[in-house]
Design a protein around this motif. Structure first.
Motif, short mmCIF file in Angstrom:
data_model
loop_
_atom_site.label_atom_id
_atom_site.label_comp_id
_atom_site.label_asym_id
_atom_site.label_seq_id
_atom_site.Cartn_x
_atom_site.Cartn_y
_atom_site.Cartn_z
N PRO A 101 -1.53 36.56 36.85
CA PRO A 101 -0.51 37.03 35.77
C PRO A 101 1.03 37.25 36.52
N ALA A 102 1.69 36.22 36.72
CA ALA A 102 2.82 36.34 37.59
C ALA A 102 4.00 36.39 36.39
N GLU A 103 5.14 37.28 36.44
CA GLU A 103 6.22 37.38 35.55
C GLU A 103 7.45 36.91 36.44
N SER A 104 8.20 36.02 35.96
CA SER A 104 9.55 35.89 36.33
C SER A 104 10.44 36.72 35.94
N VAL A 105 11.42 37.18 36.93
CA VAL A 105 12.57 37.82 36.41
C VAL A 105 13.69 37.56 37.34
N ILE A 106 14.83 37.37 36.83
CA ILE A 106 16.10 37.00 37.43
C ILE A 106 17.30 38.13 37.41
N VAL A 107 17.67 38.65 38.47
CA VAL A 107 18.58 39.73 38.51
C VAL A 107 19.88 39.61 39.12
N PHE A 108 20.88 39.66 38.47
CA PHE A 108 22.28 39.41 38.80
C PHE A 108 22.81 40.76 39.77
N THR A 109 23.09 40.76 40.87
CA THR A 109 23.30 42.03 41.46
C THR A 109 24.63 42.17 41.54
N GLY A 110 25.60 41.04 41.32
CA GLY A 110 27.09 41.40 41.43
C GLY A 110 27.48 42.06 40.24
N ASP A 111 28.86 42.06 39.82
CA ASP A 111 29.48 42.37 38.75
C ASP A 111 29.49 41.50 37.84
N ALA A 112 28.45 41.09 37.49
CA ALA A 112 28.29 39.88 36.52
C ALA A 112 28.31 40.30 35.15
N VAL A 113 28.68 39.63 34.12
CA VAL A 113 28.74 39.74 32.73
C VAL A 113 27.57 38.80 32.18
N LEU A 114 26.48 39.12 31.60
CA LEU A 114 25.73 37.97 31.03
C LEU A 114 25.87 37.61 29.70
N LYS A 115 26.35 36.31 29.55
CA LYS A 115 26.81 35.72 28.07
C LYS A 115 25.94 34.80 27.48
N MET A 116 24.62 35.14 27.63
CA MET A 116 23.54 34.46 27.22
C MET A 116 23.54 34.57 25.57
N GLU A 117 23.49 33.70 24.86
CA GLU A 117 23.37 33.66 23.23
C GLU A 117 21.96 33.91 22.73
N GLN A 118 21.04 33.32 23.38
CA GLN A 118 19.69 33.18 23.07
C GLN A 118 18.69 33.98 23.66
N PRO A 119 17.82 34.62 23.31
CA PRO A 119 16.86 35.08 24.37
C PRO A 119 15.87 34.17 25.03
N PHE A 120 15.32 34.73 26.15
CA PHE A 120 14.58 33.88 27.00
C PHE A 120 12.96 34.28 26.90
N GLU A 121 12.34 33.13 26.67
CA GLU A 121 10.74 33.28 26.75
C GLU A 121 10.14 33.40 27.80
#
Length: 285
Positions: free
Chosen positions: A141-161
């Motif tokens: 049971p392993a889950e993937s997490v991507i974390v942006f550590t800079g002052d990034a603004v995430l502009k993704m329009e659709q959710p991730f599955e």
């Protein structure tokens, strides 16, 4: 030689010169190592947050895990608990970040500048597969997490599955949200003992493994770049790599695309951000 000694003697009487020289050298070193420094700082920030999760969470950072191809993959952070395993990939980026789950490349936008980088969800998928292979647990049971550590603004329009993508400020809250128990205590203990053996490699063995990992990454980069056709100064992908692949045609220093160039001694592969980035590698026959 005498003139040099006289000049050096004059510098000794002006200590401010040494300060200036030191600052200039420091600036050159920082520019050369900036991607590595930024990446290390981002991972340090994440590790600092993870250490505050509590005793039931076991944290492992910067692990080299063997894959099913005889090579190694490098994992930024692993979080092991009775709630499962979180495989965490860090990206220390600024600006606006655009991308979707299915896109091969995402885009970083800072004012009028646009940079591509390999989809980190695909990258982390490869990490998870290597972890399952190493632990010999297909249904881990392993889950993937991507974390942006800079002052990034995430502009993704659709959710991730298949992965969670978030900023550093949202990481702790996400990890501590209510979850079902997926692993027994003895399973957690066995996994942690296995991972501790990877984390406790002596300096010589760790250096050897890291060298093998970097050699594998460079080889994949060469194979991928040379399998693409060239249109002008742009390298266009011909074959889609598997999700396990790392960023195959991006510069390992600055993430700009690698392109085929002509030089005095023949063709070679270089960074498209030249002269700001001078990364090159030989073109194989």
């Amino acid at each position: 030689m005498r003139e040099f000694l006289l000049a050096f003697d004059g510098l000794e009487k002006q200590p401010i010169v040494y300060v200036i020289i030191f600052l200039v050298l420091l600036s050159f070193i920082y520019q050369a190592k900036r991607p590595a420094i930024r990446g290390a700082f981002g991972e340090w920030l994440v590790n600092r947050r993870l250490r505050k999760l509590g005793d039931e969470y076991h944290i492992f950072s910067d692990l080299y895990i063997s894959d099913d191809n005889g090579g190694y993959t490098q994992v930024d952070h692993l979080i092991v608990s009775v709630y499962g395993i979180v495989v965490l990939e860090t990206k220390n980026y600024s600006g606006w970040i655009f991308g979707s789950e299915t896109q091969k490349y995402w885009t970083q936008v800072i004012y009028k500048n646009k940079n591509r980088f390999y989809n980190p969800i695909r990258q982390n998928y490869g990490h998870i597969q290597s972890l399952k292979h190493h632990l010999n647990k297909v249904n881990l049971p392993a889950e993937s997490v991507i974390v942006f550590t800079g002052d990034a603004v995430l502009k993704m329009e659709q959710p991730f599955e298949t992965s969670e993508v978030l900023t550093l400020g949202a990481l702790r809250k996400y990890l501590l949200k209510e979850r079902p128990r997926l692993l027994a205590e003895d399973e957690v203990g066995n996994i942690c003992r296995n991972l501790k053996s990877l984390a406790s490699l002596d300096a010589a063995e760790r250096k050897r493994v890291k060298k093998l990992h970097l050699r594998g990454v460079k080889q994949k980069q060469k194979e991928s770049v040379l399998s693409k056709r060239k249109v002008g100064e742009t390298v266009i992908p011909v074959v889609e790599e598997s999700p396990e692949a790392l960023s195959q045609d991006s510069c390992p220093r600055c993430n700009h695309p690698l392109i085929l160039r002509k030089g005095k001694y023949g063709d070679f592969i270089g960074c498209s951000a030249f002269p700001k980035c001078r990364y090159t590698m030989n073109k194989q026959a």
